[in-house]
Design a protein around this motif. Structure first.
Motif, PDB file in Angstrom:
ATOM      1  N   LEU A   1      -1.039  -6.611   0.998  1.00  0.00           N
ATOM      2  CA  LEU A   1      -2.252  -7.077   1.694  1.00  0.00           C
ATOM      3  C   LEU A   1      -1.946  -8.247   2.647  1.00  0.00           C
ATOM      4  CD1 LEU A   1      -4.821  -6.958  -1.242  1.00  0.00           C
ATOM      5  CD2 LEU A   1      -4.693  -5.426   0.722  1.00  0.00           C
ATOM      6  N   ALA A   2      -1.065  -9.141   2.255  1.00  0.00           N
ATOM      7  CA  ALA A   2      -0.719 -10.290   3.097  1.00  0.00           C
ATOM      8  C   ALA A   2      -0.009  -9.852   4.360  1.00  0.00           C
ATOM      9  CB  ALA A   2       0.142 -11.257   2.303  1.00  0.00           C
ATOM     10  N   ASN A   3       0.925  -8.867   4.223  1.00  0.00           N
ATOM     11  CA  ASN A   3       1.647  -8.368   5.404  1.00  0.00           C
ATOM     12  C   ASN A   3       0.700  -7.687   6.398  1.00  0.00           C
ATOM     13  OD1 ASN A   3       4.109  -9.312   4.473  1.00  0.00           O
ATOM     14  ND2 ASN A   3       4.603  -7.424   3.376  1.00  0.00           N
ATOM     15  N   GLN A   4      -0.254  -6.905   5.878  1.00  0.00           N
ATOM     16  CA  GLN A   4      -1.212  -6.242   6.769  1.00  0.00           C
ATOM     17  C   GLN A   4      -2.047  -7.266   7.547  1.00  0.00           C
ATOM     18  OE1 GLN A   4      -1.478  -3.152   7.568  1.00  0.00           O
ATOM     19  NE2 GLN A   4      -3.390  -3.324   8.762  1.00  0.00           N
ATOM     20  N   ARG A   5      -2.424  -8.268   6.838  1.00  0.00           N
ATOM     21  CA  ARG A   5      -3.228  -9.315   7.506  1.00  0.00           C
ATOM     22  C   ARG A   5      -2.418 -10.023   8.585  1.00  0.00           C
ATOM     23  NH1 ARG A   5      -4.006 -14.761   6.392  1.00  0.00           N
ATOM     24  NH2 ARG A   5      -6.031 -15.578   7.105  1.00  0.00           N
ATOM     25  N   LYS A   6      -1.096 -10.289   8.287  1.00  0.00           N
ATOM     26  CA  LYS A   6      -0.237 -10.936   9.281  1.00  0.00           C
ATOM     27  C   LYS A   6      -0.077 -10.070  10.511  1.00  0.00           C
ATOM     28  CE  LYS A   6       3.292 -13.150   7.686  1.00  0.00           C
ATOM     29  NZ  LYS A   6       4.632 -13.441   7.113  1.00  0.00           N
ATOM     30  N   ARG A   7       0.016  -8.759  10.322  1.00  0.00           N
ATOM     31  CA  ARG A   7       0.167  -7.809  11.451  1.00  0.00           C
ATOM     32  C   ARG A   7      -1.056  -7.882  12.368  1.00  0.00           C
ATOM     33  NH1 ARG A   7      -1.327  -2.496  12.373  1.00  0.00           N
ATOM     34  NH2 ARG A   7       0.099  -1.330  13.726  1.00  0.00           N
ATOM     35  N   GLN A   8      -2.217  -7.913  11.777  1.00  0.00           N
ATOM     36  CA  GLN A   8      -3.427  -7.995  12.584  1.00  0.00           C
ATOM     37  C   GLN A   8      -3.483  -9.295  13.378  1.00  0.00           C
ATOM     38  OE1 GLN A   8      -5.617  -5.605  13.024  1.00  0.00           O
ATOM     39  NE2 GLN A   8      -4.650  -4.202  11.585  1.00  0.00           N
TER      40      GLN A   8
END
Length: 965
Positions: free
Chosen positions: A158-165
């Motif tokens: 979840l943290a990586n997805q948020r960083k991508r956005q």
């Protein structure tokens, strides 16, 4: 009650009885003793009585808890104590205490059910809180289980997805920032293209975008840079707005207004625009005047740029004054025209906006705001009209008063009046102003100029009169003063505010304003070529010759002009004003005068001289100035009257003044004429030219307004009998004065129209007492000719040789009658000779004949009065002589009745009167002299009158003569 509630809270869930027992000694109610209880039972239980006892308690007992009752009661004790009174007061207090205690007890008992109910609710609340504590404990336990159930791997995804956005959003932001970094280049290009609305729109969009990314450090710098750019745009926009003041361009002004609207500074733009217009007026006039001053100053070291505008105007030379004034008005016209076109733009723009709003009325708030801005701009522009015009007036006033115009040429000064008059017309069309500032300044200059100009013209008139030979100036019989250039303005139907000369033909129409006429080009202050130069005055007569050949042949008889004075051969030019001669006395004019002969008598041409024409032209110039500037109308008309006064006084001085003949008592000069001549002599004629110039300042100022008395030219001979003692010159002088008076009569309605109401009595008095007396001057002028034309002394000598005491009636008249008639025939011949040179009008001819006949008849009476002896036959001979004289005289003249005919006949018939009739006759006929009456009485002695009667009649004559002495 508060104490009771706090006590209940501290005791917890107990019975009311327990709660009462646990109260502290301070807060509990005291338990009554048995004695008190007994007293309570003994007290009346009537509630009303208890309430009265409670009401009788003093207010101080209910004040607060800190009240010390014991101290209060002790302080109230009287100095001398009485046991009985103390016991009574104690009983009263006890009753009050018992009433209060019983009341409190009743209230407690009354509220006990509610108290019990409230305790039950508190108990229920305590149970609910205990249940809630259990639920919270279970919830915390379940949350700990859920926390331990998630793994670290799922949270990392979840943290990586948020960083991508977040990185994707950052990339977009960086691209936007890159675009913002490059906008300054485009803004510079748009400013060079003067696309102010586009530049402001772009800058505002960039500022809006920059505010979105203000959390970046680079954006904070960019934001300040955009703000600086926007301020730079506003500065350039202000410069662009200032350009509107001198050269209005619709496209340019539209862009500027759109730009200010995007900035939301429409009202600020209007305030700035008015400041720029005010500055433009100041800078424009300063630069125009500075240019002329530096041009005329040459290479002087004076730094004119540092001078104030008022001081700069004083350095304008006379030669550059008019061109500078014209350029000044042109430049100010451009400024006012720009303001006028600015107002037009806003009117048209408001109409377009109103049409758009009426078709789409969705945005009510925006519409109201725009409407407010439009109303503000409209009122600002309307108010600015008078401010702009006031600034223009003050600048032009400073320029006008900066130079002394008193020595300007007449045409130059008229041009100044033309320009200012046109400028005042511009002001009236611009804002409806009457231009009081300009009128007052030009009035001051006009009065100052006119006094100097008039003084010079009077001196010039004196010189003309002293060099005038009083010969006829041949003009056509149809001559009218309206044919002269100076009176052309009277034929133009135009507004009085428009200049009388140099007026464009297109400006005659009053329906088109100057702003409408010159809105798309041109300037109303362009120096127009004077159209008068292309016109010719067709006023000179053709002298009776029908063809040029006849005229040429007539010239040959007068090739020699050796008898013409040298000063008349050359054209006259005024050295002070530079004015061209009104009509120079040329050789052709002199020849035309010589050969005119009797031809002029064939036409009823006006009799006037060059000087008369000069005065008429001056009157025309004066009226031109008065027509342009009505505030000085009185001064101008006053000076015009002085021209006429001086001309009349000169004619009288030259040809009519003769103390010998004025003393005859014949009433040649009417009282009105004598009054007028005395007034002129006192107010206008300087009789002390050769006197000591030292004197008071007031006297010097008064003399400055006066003119020396003129002297007749030595070329005019009034002593020759062949010319009837200058009759031709007298006729020309007197009749030219009458003609001048007729022209003044013709101009009276025009003068009356411009004369201020308060000064109209002066004009009426001038016409009734001066102009109307011109024809009365004929009598004294022609009386001198009549007195010298016939030798009356010779006739008296011939009558003295006649024998009047004849004894028989004679059938032949005496020689003196023939001699007298011969004199009249000679007079008639010489009169005809004079009429060949100058047309003698019928009134002049009649006056001459009347004077001669009157003098002849009076000479006859004087001759009869010199008779020493006379018989009845002699008296019959007198009648015969007189009848013969009358019969022959009537063939020579058409005057009827013969003047003073009764004067002679009555005197002759008086010889036949008796004593009583003679006395009555003497009293009734006082027109005869004392000598004539005395002789009549002496001659009658011995016939009808004795010596006693003679003494009585002589005494009567002496009584009549005594008041005359």
């Amino acid at each position: 009650m508060q104490k009771i509630k706090s006590l209940m809270t501290r005791q917890g869930l107990r019975s009311p009885q327990e709660s009462v027992n646990d109260l502290s000694p301070i807060e509990s109610f005291r338990i009554p003793t048995k004695e008190e209880l007994r007293e309570l039972h003994e007290e009346p239980t009537d509630p009303q009585a208890q309430q009265e006892i409670i009401n009788s308690i003093e207010e101080v007992y209910f004040s607060n808890d800190s009240f010390d009752i014991v101290k209060y009661e002790l302080e109230r004790l009287p100095p001398v104590l009485s046991l009985q009174e103390l016991e009574e007061y104690r009983d009263k207090l006890k009753q009050q205490q018992a009433a209060v205690s019983k009341k409190v007890a009743d209230l407690i008992l009354e509220k006990q059910p509610a108290y019990v109910e409230e305790l039950e609710r508190v108990t229920s609340l305590q149970s609910g809180l205990q249940l809630a504590a259990v639920i919270c404990t279970n919830g915390r336990r379940h949350l700990n289980i859920a926390k331990e159930g998630f793994t670290q791997t799922s949270l990392g995804l979840l943290a990586n997805q948020r960083k991508r956005q977040l990185l994707i959003g950052l990339l977009k932001s960086l691209r936007t920032i890159k675009t913002l970094q490059r906008t300054d280049v485009r803004l510079s290009e748009m400013l060079e293209e003067e696309d102010y609305p586009g530049a402001i729109q772009l800058c505002l969009e960039c500022q809006k975008a920059a505010s979105t990314f203000k959390h970046y450090s680079c954006i904070s710098e960019l934001n300040s840079k955009l703000q600086d750019t926007l301020e730079q745009i506003e500065e350039q926009l202000d410069v662009a707005l200032s350009k509107i003041c001198k050269n209005f361009d619709i496209n340019h002004y539209t862009k500027v207004q759109q730009a200010y609207r995007l900035l939301g500074k429409t009202q600020t733009a209007m305030d700035q625009l008015h400041m720029h217009f005010t500055q433009a007026i100041h800078n424009t006039v300063f630069q125009v005047v500075l240019g002329y001053v530096e041009l005329c100053a040459g290479n002087t070291d004076t730094k004119f740029q540092k001078l104030q505008y008022k001081d700069l105007c004083t350095h304008i030379t006379s030669d550059s004054y008019i061109p500078c004034l014209a350029d000044l008005c042109k430049a100010l016209w451009e400024v006012m025209l720009s303001y006028y076109r600015t107002m037009q733009w806003h009117e048209n723009h408001d109409q377009d906006e109103a049409a758009v709003v009426s078709s789409d009325g969705n945005n009510v708030i925006g519409t109201e705001e725009n409407s407010f801005d439009r109303n503000y701009v409209k009122k600002k522009l309307e108010h600015g009209l008078s401010r702009i015009w006031q600034d223009v007036q003050l600048k032009v006033k400073t320029y006008l008063l900066g130079t002394d115009l008193s020595n300007f040429k007449y045409d130059d000064f008229i041009f100044v009046l033309d320009v200012i008059s046109r400028l005042m017309q511009v002001g009236e069309e611009f804002c409806g102003s009457k231009s009081e500032v300009l009128q007052e300044s030009i009035r001051k200059q006009s009065v100052n100029y006119f006094k100097t100009y008039h003084r010079t013209r009077l001196e010039e008139l004196r010189m003309f009169l002293e060099n005038e030979t009083w010969e006829l100036c041949p003009v056509k019989s149809s001559f009218s003063i309206l044919q002269l250039h100076e009176f052309k303005f009277m034929e133009q139907s135009r507004s009085p505010s428009v200049s009388p000369s140099k007026q464009p033909a297109s400006a005659i129409s009053s329906t088109v304003t100057l702003f409408e006429q010159y809105c798309n080009g041109g300037n109303p202050f362009e120096i127009q070529a004077d159209s008068k130069d292309d016109e010719t005055e067709d006023v000179l007569a053709s002298n009776g010759y029908e063809s040029d050949e006849q005229e040429k042949s007539a010239y040959q008889e007068y090739d020699s002009d050796s008898d013409v004075p040298e000063e008349l051969k050359r054209d006259y030019v005024d050295e002070q004003t530079g004015d061209a001669p009104i009509k120079s006395v040329s050789r052709e004019t002199l020849r035309s005068r010589k050969r005119s002969d009797y031809n002029l008598s064939k036409v009823n041409a006006p009799i006037l001289t060059n000087t008369t024409l000069n005065v008429i032209r001056l009157v025309g110039k004066y009226m031109q100035m008065m027509n342009i500037l009505k505030p000085i109308a009185f001064d101008v008309i006053h000076f015009m009257s002085q021209l006429f006064d001086y001309y009349l006084y000169a004619v009288y001085t030259f040809f009519g003044r003769n103390d010998t003949f004025e003393s005859t008592g014949l009433g040649l000069s009417s009282s009105r004429l004598r009054t007028t001549l005395n007034r002129i002599q006192e107010s206008l004629i300087d009789l002390e030219v050769c006197a000591d110039p030292s004197g008071t300042l007031t006297a010097a100022e008064e003399r400055k307004e006066k003119v020396p008395s003129p002297h007749l030219s030595h070329l005019v001979v009034l002593t020759s009998g062949n010319s009837l003692y200058g009759l031709a010159e007298r006729v020309v002088a007197t009749e030219s004065l009458v003609f001048l008076a007729e022209q003044f009569e013709f101009l009276q309605p025009h003068l009356d129209a411009v004369m201020p109401a308060a000064k109209k009595p002066f004009l009426q008095q001038f016409y009734s007492q001066t102009v109307s007396t011109a024809s009365e001057l004929r009598k004294p002028v022609y009386w001198i000719v009549a007195a010298k034309a016939i030798d009356y002394e010779q006739m008296l000598l011939l009558m003295a040789n006649v024998k009047w005491d004849v004894k028989e009636i004679m059938s032949q008249h005496n020689v003196y009658v023939d001699a007298l008639l011969k004199e009249f025939e000679e007079f008639n011949r010489r009169l005809n000779d004079v009429s060949k040179r100058v047309r003698i009008p019928l009134p002049v001819s009649n006056i001459l004949w009347e004077h001669c006949i009157r003098l002849a008849n009076r000479t006859l009476v004087e001759g009869y009065a010199n008779v020493k002896k006379c018989s009845n036959e002699g008296r019959a001979l007198m009648q015969l002589d007189f009848q013969q004289f009358l019969m022959k005289l009537e063939k020579l003249t058409d005057i009827r009745p013969i003047p003073d005919k009764e004067f002679v006949e009555t005197y002759i018939k008086a010889y036949y009167l008796t004593e009583n009739d003679m006395e009555c006759w003497i009293k009734e006929h006082r027109e005869y002299s004392t000598k004539q009456l005395t002789n009549l009485v002496n001659i009658c002695l011995g016939t009808y009158i004795n010596k006693k009667a003679r003494q009585k009649l002589l005494a009567t004559i002496d009584d009549i003569d005594r008041p005359k002495r």
